[in-house]
Design an enzyme around this catalytic site. Structure first.
Site, short mmCIF file in Angstrom:
data_model
loop_
_atom_site.label_atom_id
_atom_site.label_comp_id
_atom_site.label_asym_id
_atom_site.label_seq_id
_atom_site.Cartn_x
_atom_site.Cartn_y
_atom_site.Cartn_z
CG HIS A 8 -10.03 36.48 -69.53
ND1 HIS A 8 -9.04 37.04 -68.75
CD2 HIS A 8 -9.86 35.13 -69.47
CE1 HIS A 8 -8.31 36.06 -68.23
NE2 HIS A 8 -8.79 34.90 -68.65
CB CYS A 15 -6.14 38.94 -69.16
SG CYS A 15 -7.60 39.66 -69.97
#
Length: 169
Positions: A39, A109
């Protein structure tokens, strides 16, 4: 006389959502070594900006429940002012990076961080991050899990949905 341009540092925060489990289990499950399930977020103008199933969010750097990042990548500096950057984010949030557009493999993301990094610095984020979904999907186990994984929505808790700082959304 023109004012000199101010340079603002741009960082990429990289978090391993698996907390080390990918490194240990990926050889057994996928038949190949993965170092993490990544992430990412962009740090600029004293805030952390990221994208998830809730849309674009922001917080103080390291302010999500993910805690401090596993790695910080220096992407360089930008001349883009905070005002222009927030306008840009606002337009992204209304078009390409709406919450309902989130997809774990194709629009996540890391896609957001890559796009924003290029806007700010002209540089892409490291390919070991952006190539991860295709690496997973290239395995039989990844293909078998795809229907389940496609339904997963990720939104790290602790940020707040991005809105324009001057009260507009």
């Amino acid at each position: 006389m023109e004012e000199p341009l101010t340079l603002h540092p741009v960082k990429l925060y990289v978090y391993d959502l698996s907390k080390g489990m990918a490194r240990r289990l990926s050889p057994l499950m996928l038949g190949k070594q993965l170092d993490g399930i990544w992430h990412t977020s962009i740090i600029v103008h004293k805030d952390e900006f990221f994208y998830g199933s809730g849309g674009i969010s922001s917080c103080a750097p390291g302010g999500t429940l993910l805690g401090p990042p596993d790695t910080v990548v220096d992407l360089g500096n930008t001349e883009v002012t905070e005002e222009i950057f927030l306008e840009y984010l606002s337009s992204l949030g209304e078009s390409v990076f709406r919450g309902e557009s989130y997809n774990l493999f194709e629009h996540n993301c890391n896609t957001f961080s890559n796009e924003v990094a290029q806007f700010l610095t002209g540089k892409k984020i490291p390919s070991y991050i952006t190539d991860l979904p295709s690496e997973v999907l290239a395995t039989p186990f990844g293909q078998a899990l795809r229907p389940l994984l496609d339904s997963i929505q990720i939104q790290p808790p602790g940020g707040s949905t991005f809105t324009r700082h001057n009260g507009q959304s």
